[in-house]
Motif scaffolding. Structure first.
Motif, short mmCIF file in Angstrom:
data_model
loop_
_atom_site.label_atom_id
_atom_site.label_comp_id
_atom_site.label_asym_id
_atom_site.label_seq_id
_atom_site.Cartn_x
_atom_site.Cartn_y
_atom_site.Cartn_z
N ALA A 277 1.66 14.88 22.18
CA ALA A 277 2.13 15.46 20.92
C ALA A 277 0.95 15.74 20.01
CB ALA A 277 3.12 14.52 20.22
N GLY A 278 1.11 16.76 19.17
CA GLY A 278 0.09 17.11 18.20
C GLY A 278 0.70 17.26 16.82
N ILE A 279 0.01 16.74 15.81
CA ILE A 279 0.44 16.84 14.41
C ILE A 279 -0.69 17.55 13.69
CG2 ILE A 279 1.16 15.57 12.36
CD1 ILE A 279 1.87 13.23 14.34
N THR A 280 -0.43 18.77 13.21
CA THR A 280 -1.51 19.64 12.75
C THR A 280 -1.39 20.00 11.28
OG1 THR A 280 -0.28 21.59 13.54
CG2 THR A 280 -1.86 20.59 15.06
N PRO A 281 -2.51 20.35 10.62
CA PRO A 281 -2.53 20.64 9.19
C PRO A 281 -2.24 22.11 8.89
CG PRO A 281 -4.76 20.65 10.02
CD PRO A 281 -3.87 20.33 11.19
N PHE A 282 -2.18 22.41 7.60
CA PHE A 282 -1.83 23.77 7.17
C PHE A 282 -2.98 24.76 7.27
CE2 PHE A 282 -3.59 21.92 3.28
CZ PHE A 282 -4.39 22.94 2.81
N ASN A 283 -4.23 24.28 7.24
CA ASN A 283 -5.33 25.20 6.98
C ASN A 283 -5.72 26.08 8.17
OD1 ASN A 283 -6.26 22.87 8.21
ND2 ASN A 283 -8.20 22.81 7.12
N PHE A 284 -5.49 25.61 9.40
CA PHE A 284 -5.76 26.44 10.58
C PHE A 284 -4.56 26.36 11.51
CE2 PHE A 284 -10.03 25.57 8.97
CZ PHE A 284 -10.57 26.85 8.96
N PRO A 285 -3.49 27.08 11.19
CA PRO A 285 -2.22 26.91 11.92
C PRO A 285 -2.22 27.46 13.33
CG PRO A 285 -2.02 28.69 10.32
CD PRO A 285 -3.35 28.05 10.08
N ALA A 286 -3.25 28.19 13.73
CA ALA A 286 -3.36 28.65 15.13
C ALA A 286 -4.42 27.85 15.87
CB ALA A 286 -3.67 30.14 15.18
N MET A 287 -5.63 27.77 15.32
CA MET A 287 -6.76 27.20 16.04
C MET A 287 -6.54 25.73 16.40
SD MET A 287 -10.74 26.85 14.83
CE MET A 287 -10.38 25.56 13.62
N PRO B 115 9.10 6.29 22.76
CA PRO B 115 8.48 5.67 23.94
C PRO B 115 8.06 6.66 25.02
CG PRO B 115 10.86 5.31 23.93
CD PRO B 115 10.51 5.90 22.59
N ALA B 116 8.62 7.88 25.03
CA ALA B 116 8.28 8.84 26.09
C ALA B 116 6.99 9.59 25.80
CB ALA B 116 9.42 9.83 26.27
N ILE B 117 6.52 9.55 24.56
CA ILE B 117 5.29 10.27 24.20
C ILE B 117 4.10 9.35 24.45
CG2 ILE B 117 4.01 11.36 22.32
CD1 ILE B 117 6.72 12.16 21.12
N ALA B 118 3.19 9.80 25.31
CA ALA B 118 2.09 8.93 25.74
C ALA B 118 0.85 9.03 24.86
CB ALA B 118 1.72 9.26 27.18
N ALA B 119 0.65 10.18 24.21
CA ALA B 119 -0.58 10.38 23.44
C ALA B 119 -0.30 11.30 22.27
CB ALA B 119 -1.68 10.97 24.32
N VAL B 120 -1.02 11.05 21.18
CA VAL B 120 -0.85 11.83 19.95
C VAL B 120 -2.21 12.25 19.42
CG1 VAL B 120 -0.01 11.83 17.58
CG2 VAL B 120 1.31 10.66 19.35
N SER B 121 -2.34 13.52 19.09
CA SER B 121 -3.54 14.04 18.43
C SER B 121 -3.16 14.49 17.03
CB SER B 121 -4.10 15.21 19.24
OG SER B 121 -5.31 15.68 18.67
N PHE B 122 -4.00 14.16 16.06
CA PHE B 122 -3.69 14.44 14.65
C PHE B 122 -4.91 15.00 13.95
CE2 PHE B 122 -4.03 13.13 10.21
CZ PHE B 122 -2.82 13.54 9.68
N VAL B 123 -4.67 15.92 13.02
CA VAL B 123 -5.72 16.38 12.09
C VAL B 123 -5.10 16.44 10.71
CG1 VAL B 123 -7.26 18.25 11.40
CG2 VAL B 123 -6.96 17.71 13.84
N GLY B 124 -5.77 15.83 9.71
CA GLY B 124 -5.28 15.83 8.34
C GLY B 124 -6.17 14.98 7.46
N SER B 125 -5.61 14.44 6.40
CA SER B 125 -6.39 13.61 5.48
C SER B 125 -6.70 12.26 6.12
CB SER B 125 -5.62 13.40 4.18
OG SER B 125 -4.48 12.58 4.39
N SER B 126 -7.72 11.57 5.62
CA SER B 126 -8.15 10.32 6.23
C SER B 126 -7.12 9.20 6.08
CB SER B 126 -9.49 9.87 5.63
OG SER B 126 -10.54 10.70 6.09
N ASP B 127 -6.47 9.13 4.93
CA ASP B 127 -5.47 8.07 4.75
C ASP B 127 -4.32 8.23 5.75
OD1 ASP B 127 -6.93 6.94 2.72
OD2 ASP B 127 -5.76 7.85 1.09
#
Length: 372
Positions: free
Chosen positions: A6-16, A78-90
Motif C-alpha cells: 500500500a502507498g499513502i501519498t501527498p498532494f504535491n506530486f500526485p503522479a510522480m 492484516p493482509a497488507i504486508a508493506a506500506v510506503s508513505f510520503v508526507g509530514s514528519s509527524d
C-alpha cells in the motif's frame, strides 16, 4: 513478492510519488492499494484507469479515498504486508510506529529543511538562477525545495542578497495554464494562512524580512491561494522559523562565518533530506559531501533528487525505516528473500528404473513444464 502493498501519498506530486511506489511494487509481483491525498485525488484515479487501459488485471492497482480513518485501516489490515508513505514528519513517524506495531514493513518519508551552501568562489549568477527555481518553484511545496541558503562570509552574503532581490522581482506567479508562470498557488486557504503565519513568526523572532510576499493578489483570481516570493536575511539557528519546514515560497539566508559552520548547520538540523553546495573548489565539495549528515547531496545541483535507478531517501526526521524508495532499494522493499540450502547424498536423486536400463540421467527422466 510480499503479496499486497500500500502507498499513502501527498498532494504535491500526485503522479510522480504514486508511480515511485506502485510501479516498482507491481513490477516485483505485488498487488497495490493506493491512498492518495484527499486534496487532489483525481490524478491517481486516472493513473489507475490508464493501468487498466494498458492491460493490467483488475484489482492489481486499487485506489481508495479518505483521511486518517482510511490510513489507520491500511496500517491495521492484516493482509497488507508493506506500506510506503510520503508526507509530514509527524505523520510519517505515526505511520511508521503504527505500521511496524502491526507487523508490517514500513518506509515513511517526512519533511525537510534543505540547505544550499554558497562558497565565496561560487558563480553567484548561476546560484541565483538555481535558487529562483529551487526555493520558489512549485510554490515551495516540495520536500526537495531549497528554502535555506547559507553564504559563507558576509561579503558572499551581501553580494548574493543584492542579486537575489531583482531575480525574485522577476518571478511570475500565475495559474497553471499560464505558460510564462514560474509557480502557482499553494494548495488551499488553510495552507496559505499557515505560510503567512510563518512569515510573521520570522519577523517576530527578529529576522530581517527583505521581501514580503504576503498580500499578493493575481488579477482575475483575487480569491486564489497565491503568495508572492519572500526573502529573509540574518536568520539564526535558534529561530523556530528556521527549525521547522515552512513548505511555501520563502527563502531564508543564514550567514555562516566559515566552512566549518556551513557543514555544521545542515548536519545539526532535525531534518536530513537534501543539501547542496555551490563551489568551484573540488576539495571543498568532496570534504562537504563526505562530512555532512544529510541523505542526498548535490554539488552545484540545487535540488539533488537522484535519478530513479539510484533511490530517494533522507536521514534523521526526514525518513523513518531502513530502505529508500524506488530504484534498487525499492526492489528490496517490495520483495523478501527466500534462501534454499540443499544437500544431495550420492544416488538419492536418481530416477526410478535407472538401475535396470531406465534413464541414466536426471534430466532425461524429468520434463520441466513451461508457461503457456
Amino acid at each position: 513478492p510480499l503479496g499486497i502493498g500500500a502507498g499513502i501519498t501527498p498532494f504535491n506530486f500526485p503522479a510522480m510519488i504514486p508511480m515511485w511506489m506502485f510501479g516498482v511494487a507491481i513490477a516485483c509481483g505485488n498487488a497495490f492499494i493506493l491512498k492518495p491525498s484527499e486534496r487532489d485525488p483525481s490524478v491517481p484515479v486516472h493513473l489507475a484507469e490508464l493501468m487498466l487501459e494498458a492491460g493490467a488485471p483488475e484489482g492489481i492497482l486499487q485506489v481508495v479515498h479518505g483521511d486518517k480513518e482510511m490510513v489507520d485501516a491500511i496500517l491495521d489490515h492484516p493482509a497488507i504486508a508493506a506500506v510506503s508513505f510520503v508526507g509530514s514528519s509527524d505523520i510519517a513517524h505515526y505511520v511508521y510506529r503504527r505500521g511496524v506495531a502491526a507487523g508490517k514493513r514500513v518506509q515513511a518519508m517526512g519533511g525537510a529543511k534543505n540547505h544550499g551552501i554558497v562558497m565565496p568562489d561560487a558563480d553567484l549568477d548561476q546560484v541565483v538562477a538555481d535558487l529562483s527555481g529551487a526555493a520558489f518553484g512549485s510554490a515551495g511545496e516540495r520536500c526537495m525545495a531549497l528554502p535555506v541558503v547559507v553564504p559563507v562570509g558576509d561579503k558572499t552574503a551581501d553580494a548574493l542578497r543584492e542579486k537575489m532581490i531583482p531575480a525574485m522581482a522577476a518571478l511570475r506567479v500565475g495559474v497553471s495554464t499560464d505558460a510564462e508562470a514560474h509557480y502557482g498557488p499553494v494548495v488551499n486557504a488553510a495552507h496559505k494562512q499557515r505560510v503567512e503565519n510563518w512569515i510573521q513568526t520570522g519577523v517576530d523572532e527578529g529576522a530581517e524580512l527583505v521581501v514580503d510576499g504576503r498580500g499578493f493578489s493575481l488579477q482575475g483570481h483575487e480569491q486564489g491561494f497565491f503568495i508572492g516570493p519572500s526573502l529573509f536575511d540574518r536568520v539564526t539557528p535558534a529561530m523556530q522559523s528556521y527549525k521547522e519546514e515552512i513548505f511555501g515560497p520563502v527563502l531564508q539566508i543564514v550567514r555562516a562565518p566559515d566552512f566549518e559552520t556551513a557543514v555544521r548547520l545542515p548536519s545539526e538540523h532535525q531534518y536530513g533530506n537534501g543539501v547542496a553546495i555551490f563551489t568551484r573548489n573540488g576539495h571543498a565539495a568532496r570534504e562537504f559531501a563526505a562530512r555532512v549528515e544529510v541523505g542526498m547531496v548535490g554539488i552545484n545541483v540545487p535540488i539533488p533528487v537522484p535519478v530513479a535507478y539510484h533511490t530517494f531517501g533522507g536521514w534523521k526526521r526526514s525518513a523513518f525505516g531502513d530502505v529508500n524508495q524506488h530504484g534498487t532499494e525499492g526492489v528490496r522493499f517490495w520483495t523478501r528473500v527466500k534462501t534454499v540450502t540443499q544437500r544431495w547424498p550420492d544416488g538419492s536423486a536418481l530416477p526410478r528404473g535407472s538401475e535396470d536400463g531406465g534413464p541414466s540421467r536426471v534430466q532425461d527422466a524429468f520434463v520441466i513444464p513451461t508457461m503457456g
